[in-house]
Design an enzyme around this catalytic site. Structure first.
Site, PDB file in Angstrom:
ATOM      1  N   GLY A 127       0.925  -1.241  -0.003  1.00  3.43           N
ATOM      2  CA  GLY A 127      -0.186   0.088   0.047  1.00  3.43           C
ATOM      3  C   GLY A 127       0.932   1.332   0.076  1.00  3.43           C
ATOM      4  O   GLY A 127       0.907   1.929   1.022  1.00  3.43           O
ATOM      5  N   TYR A 128       1.726   1.574  -1.202  1.00  8.01           N
ATOM      6  CA  TYR A 128       2.328   2.834  -1.099  1.00  8.01           C
ATOM      7  C   TYR A 128       1.493   4.023  -1.922  1.00  8.01           C
ATOM      8  O   TYR A 128       1.024   4.981  -1.264  1.00  8.01           O
ATOM      9  CB  TYR A 128       3.524   2.714  -1.983  1.00  8.01           C
ATOM     10  CG  TYR A 128       4.512   1.544  -1.575  1.00  8.01           C
ATOM     11  CD1 TYR A 128       4.819   1.406  -0.280  1.00  8.01           C
ATOM     12  CD2 TYR A 128       4.794   0.391  -2.366  1.00  8.01           C
ATOM     13  CE1 TYR A 128       5.915   0.584   0.102  1.00  8.01           C
ATOM     14  CE2 TYR A 128       5.528  -0.454  -1.958  1.00  8.01           C
ATOM     15  CZ  TYR A 128       6.181  -0.593  -0.759  1.00  8.01           C
ATOM     16  OH  TYR A 128       6.604  -1.739  -0.384  1.00  8.01           O
ATOM     17  N   SER A 129       1.025   3.561  -3.221  1.00 10.66           N
ATOM     18  CA  SER A 129       0.398   4.642  -4.133  1.00 10.66           C
ATOM     19  C   SER A 129      -1.063   5.082  -3.555  1.00 10.66           C
ATOM     20  O   SER A 129      -1.885   4.244  -2.906  1.00 10.66           O
ATOM     21  CB  SER A 129       0.207   3.887  -5.550  1.00 10.66           C
ATOM     22  OG  SER A 129       1.283   3.482  -6.101  1.00 10.66           O
ATOM     23  N   GLU A 243      11.930  -5.309  -4.450  1.00  8.64           N
ATOM     24  CA  GLU A 243      10.810  -5.538  -5.558  1.00  8.64           C
ATOM     25  C   GLU A 243      11.449  -5.500  -6.899  1.00  8.64           C
ATOM     26  O   GLU A 243      11.265  -6.455  -7.705  1.00  8.64           O
ATOM     27  CB  GLU A 243       9.790  -4.642  -5.446  1.00  8.64           C
ATOM     28  CG  GLU A 243       8.388  -5.021  -6.385  1.00  8.64           C
ATOM     29  CD  GLU A 243       7.508  -4.152  -6.062  1.00  8.64           C
ATOM     30  OE1 GLU A 243       7.240  -3.401  -4.976  1.00  8.64           O
ATOM     31  OE2 GLU A 243       6.505  -3.807  -7.141  1.00  8.64           O
ATOM     32  N   GLU A 374      10.834   5.762 -16.242  1.00  4.81           N
ATOM     33  CA  GLU A 374      11.471   7.354 -16.500  1.00  4.81           C
ATOM     34  C   GLU A 374      12.043   7.691 -15.198  1.00  4.81           C
ATOM     35  O   GLU A 374      13.265   7.940 -15.222  1.00  4.81           O
ATOM     36  CB  GLU A 374      10.187   8.441 -16.724  1.00  4.81           C
ATOM     37  CG  GLU A 374       9.604   8.512 -17.963  1.00  4.81           C
ATOM     38  CD  GLU A 374       8.316   7.185 -18.056  1.00  4.81           C
ATOM     39  OE1 GLU A 374       8.321   6.567 -17.217  1.00  4.81           O
ATOM     40  OE2 GLU A 374       7.846   7.326 -19.144  1.00  4.81           O
TER      41      GLU A 374
HETATM   42  C1  LIG Z   1      -1.845  -2.364 -12.726  1.00  5.35           C
HETATM   43  C2  LIG Z   1      -1.275  -1.499 -11.458  1.00  5.35           C
HETATM   44  C3  LIG Z   1      -0.776  -2.353 -10.469  1.00  5.35           C
HETATM   45  C4  LIG Z   1      -0.051  -1.590  -9.411  1.00  5.35           C
HETATM   46  N1  LIG Z   1       0.197  -2.259  -8.366  1.00  5.35           N
HETATM   47  C5  LIG Z   1       0.386  -1.361  -7.125  1.00  5.35           C
HETATM   48  C6  LIG Z   1       0.656  -2.029  -5.901  1.00  5.35           C
HETATM   49  O1  LIG Z   1       0.313  -2.989  -5.501  1.00  5.35           O
HETATM   50  N2  LIG Z   1       1.062  -1.107  -4.807  1.00  5.35           N
HETATM   51  C7  LIG Z   1       1.324   0.263  -5.242  1.00  5.35           C
HETATM   52  O2  LIG Z   1       1.644   0.904  -3.928  1.00  5.35           O
HETATM   53  N3  LIG Z   1       1.234   0.800  -6.114  1.00  5.35           N
HETATM   54  C8  LIG Z   1       0.870  -0.113  -7.371  1.00  5.35           C
HETATM   55  N4  LIG Z   1       0.925   0.386  -8.588  1.00  5.35           N
HETATM   56  C9  LIG Z   1       1.040   1.867  -8.815  1.00  5.35           C
HETATM   57  C10 LIG Z   1       2.226   2.250  -9.599  1.00  5.35           C
HETATM   58  O3  LIG Z   1       3.398   1.916  -9.032  1.00  5.35           O
HETATM   59  C11 LIG Z   1       2.259   3.698  -9.877  1.00  5.35           C
HETATM   60  O4  LIG Z   1       1.016   3.646 -11.121  1.00  5.35           O
HETATM   61  C12 LIG Z   1       3.204   4.088 -10.571  1.00  5.35           C
HETATM   62  O5  LIG Z   1       4.340   4.298  -9.595  1.00  5.35           O
HETATM   63  C13 LIG Z   1       3.212   5.468 -11.287  1.00  5.35           C
HETATM   64  O6  LIG Z   1       2.546   6.453 -10.522  1.00  5.35           O
HETATM   65  P1  LIG Z   1       1.153   7.078 -11.121  1.00  5.35           P
HETATM   66  O7  LIG Z   1       0.245   6.202 -11.660  1.00  5.35           O
HETATM   67  O8  LIG Z   1       0.515   7.969  -9.953  1.00  5.35           O
HETATM   68  O9  LIG Z   1       1.849   7.970 -12.318  1.00  5.35           O
HETATM   69  P2  LIG Z   1       2.601   9.447 -12.247  1.00  5.35           P
HETATM   70  O10 LIG Z   1       3.485   9.481 -11.055  1.00  5.35           O
HETATM   71  O11 LIG Z   1       1.480  10.508 -12.066  1.00  5.35           O
HETATM   72  O12 LIG Z   1       3.285   9.556 -13.448  1.00  5.35           O
HETATM   73  C14 LIG Z   1       2.651   9.650 -14.704  1.00  5.35           C
HETATM   74  C15 LIG Z   1       3.767   9.578 -15.740  1.00  5.35           C
HETATM   75  O13 LIG Z   1       4.738  10.861 -15.432  1.00  5.35           O
HETATM   76  C16 LIG Z   1       6.147  10.374 -15.348  1.00  5.35           C
HETATM   77  N5  LIG Z   1       6.951  11.096 -14.196  1.00  5.35           N
HETATM   78  C17 LIG Z   1       6.259  11.321 -13.092  1.00  5.35           C
HETATM   79  N6  LIG Z   1       7.279  12.054 -12.375  1.00  5.35           N
HETATM   80  C18 LIG Z   1       8.241  12.293 -13.096  1.00  5.35           C
HETATM   81  C19 LIG Z   1       9.694  12.827 -12.719  1.00  5.35           C
HETATM   82  N7  LIG Z   1       9.980  13.381 -11.558  1.00  5.35           N
HETATM   83  N8  LIG Z   1      10.568  12.604 -13.680  1.00  5.35           N
HETATM   84  C20 LIG Z   1      10.056  11.978 -14.987  1.00  5.35           C
HETATM   85  N9  LIG Z   1       9.117  11.551 -15.125  1.00  5.35           N
HETATM   86  C21 LIG Z   1       8.000  11.570 -14.323  1.00  5.35           C
HETATM   87  C22 LIG Z   1       5.896   8.848 -14.945  1.00  5.35           C
HETATM   88  O14 LIG Z   1       7.163   8.291 -15.412  1.00  5.35           O
HETATM   89  C23 LIG Z   1       4.744   8.613 -15.817  1.00  5.35           C
HETATM   90  O15 LIG Z   1       5.126   8.112 -16.852  1.00  5.35           O
HETATM   91  C24 LIG Z   1       0.041  -0.133  -9.566  1.00  5.35           C
HETATM   92  C25 LIG Z   1      -0.222   0.564 -10.698  1.00  5.35           C
HETATM   93  C26 LIG Z   1      -1.040  -0.419 -11.801  1.00  5.35           C
HETATM   94  C27 LIG Z   1      -1.560   0.350 -13.001  1.00  5.35           C
END
Ligand SMILES: Cc1cc2nc3c(=O)[nH]c(=O)nc-3n(C[C@H](O)[C@H](O)[C@H](O)COP(=O)(O)OP(=O)(O)OC[C@H]3O[C@@H](n4cnc5c(N)ncnc54)[C@H](O)[C@@H]3O)c2cc1C
Length: 390
Positions: A127-129, A243, A374
């Site tokens: 539970g991070y995101s 991970e 990224e």
């Molecule tokens: C199917 C699925 C399963 C998942 N399972 C888990 C889970 O079990 N537990 C959990 O905690 N999370 C989980 N996640 C979350 C996942 O780790 C996040 O989606 C991921 O970390 C990206 O965060 P975000 O979706 O908020 O995108 P954002 O952080 O909003 O990013 C959007 C885009 O912008 C780019 N970006 C953002 N900031 C920067 C920067 N500083 N420099 C360059 N590029 C940047 C990103 O690379 C990405 O391409 C899951 C996601 C999905 C879709």
């Protein structure tokens, strides 16, 4: 570094391969495919029990915590072969959360949680995101407030993938709202059956389920805060590093690539065997070289860990390369096999058991799971080459 396996490592690989020959068959792989992430079927349960019976559950854990004390390279050999065979993987509870608890937990916490993980009683969702905190994890808002001897938690998590089957959540929460945002987070263990915890399913493209998690005045004992209060951001980064060591394995794509090559060997298009087409041969050779390179990156990551260093840049390199190579294999597979290569395994017209379309749908997840590519490129820049942080 030396890329040659030692005699001990070769013997270990033979032992793993013997175990696979005895315990992995096509029915087990088919059960895993059909269940997706809706819990383990009876064959997967039997397989994981056989792993536990051998003591291979925590194989790279130190012996004092019930592990076998295997090296990181030995763990890499195990993951590489098990994934290539299509067997169920060790869960992140064992390969990410437990090694973090070993390093940051108090003695009491280690005694409380590690034996229960070894016994297979505990399975974590991660539970991070949150809706407004993915890459920028330090912006998370889920709050935990101390009330007597209990934490009271309120908030929402997003993409909490295993929440519907997990027994517990490994949860990042804000405990110090006044502190700078990276310093105000703590890691907590929350039982999924605690009153106030609710889960809502979200189905994503490959047909897998993830979840939104809601926490409404959830109470957990004070000592469920693991390690030091306010250090959670760094603990989450540590767990994510572990991970990435699992995600950076090319085993799954390697397995599908082998099946694809077997189909190419047999397939005849317009009276001409695909295997004789120079363009097809060149593409396959190129991918095979890249698969070998991906395995060496995984090997180097494990080697770095065995040297006593945290392979932050190395694991990011392996993770980027493996996830993007998996997409290239799927693209090439779908292109070479044509429309029949894009059918589901159950369709009678499917080629290569529908593996290329499956890889095509699942591979993009590898590119953002455990932190997007990224961001991994940024990590390579500042951890690997000492460039300024962005
Ligand atoms: C199917 C699925 C399963 C998942 N399972 C888990 C889970 O079990 N537990 C959990 O905690 N999370 C989980 N996640 C979350 C996942 O780790 C996040 O989606 C991921 O970390 C990206 O965060 P975000 O979706 O908020 O995108 P954002 O952080 O909003 O990013 C959007 C885009 O912008 C780019 N970006 C953002 N900031 C920067 C920067 N500083 N420099 C360059 N590029 C940047 C990103 O690379 C990405 O391409 C899951 C996601 C999905 C879709």
């Amino acid at each position: 570094m030396d890329y040659e396996l030692s005699a001990r490592e070769r013997a270990w690989r033979d032992e793993v391969l013997e175990f696979i020959a005895e315990h992995v068959d096509e029915e087990l792989a088919a059960e895993s495919r059909s269940r997706g992430n809706e819990g383990r079927g009876p064959r997967a349960q039997r397989f994981l029990q056989a792993l536990k019976d051998r003591g291979w559950w925590g194989l790279a854990w130190p012996e004092e915590f019930g592990g076998l004390g295997k090296t990181a390279i030995e763990q890499w050999i195990f993951i590489d072969e098990i994934e290539t065979a299509g067997a169920p993987m060790l869960p992140l509870t064992v390969t990410s959360v437990a090694p973090t608890i070993m390093r940051i937990g108090s003695e009491v916490q280690k005694r409380e949680w590690l034996p229960r993980i070894t016994a297979g009683e505990i399975d974590f969702a991660l539970g991070y995101s949150e809706p407004e905190a993915g890459t920028d994890l330090a912006s998370l808002r889920t709050r935990a407030v101390l009330d007597g001897d209990e934490w009271v938690i309120n908030g929402q998590k997003m993409w909490n993938t295993m929440a519907h089957t997990a027994t517990h959540n490994w949860l990042a929460v804000r405990t110090e709202p006044e502190a700078p945002k990276h310093k105000g987070i703590s890691m907590m263990i929350v039982p999924m059956d605690a009153p106030g915890v609710s889960v809502q399913g979200i189905w994503v493209w490959p047909g897998l389920r993830t979840n939104a998690l809601f926490l409404d005045n959830v109470r957990v004992p004070r000592d469920h805060l693991i390690g030091e209060r306010g250090m959670g951001f760094y603990y989450a980064a540590m767990a994510l590093n572990f991970e990435r060591l699992s995600i950076g394995s090319i085993g799954m794509a390697r397995r599908h690539f082998r099946a694809f090559v077997a189909t190419v060997r047999e397939r005849v298009v317009d009276g001409r065997p695909l295997r004789e087409d120079p363009w097809v041969r060149e593409r396959l050779a190129r991918l095979q070289v890249e698969i070998d390179a991906a395995r060496m990156l995984g090997f180097e990551t494990a080697w770095t860990l065995d040297q006593g260093r945290m392979p932050a840049a190395e694991s990011s390199m392996a993770k980027i390369y493996v996830s993007e190579l998996s997409q290239r294999i799927a693209d090439t597979g779908c292109e070479i096999l044509g429309l029949n290569g894009q059918l589901h395994a159950e369709d009678p017209g499917a080629l290569a058991s529908g593996r290329m379309q499956w890889l095509y749908r699942i591979a993009p997840m590898l590119a953002f799971g455990g932190g997007t590519n990224e961001v991994q490129r940024d990590i390579i820049g500042f951890m690997g080459y000492g460039l300024p942080r962005k």
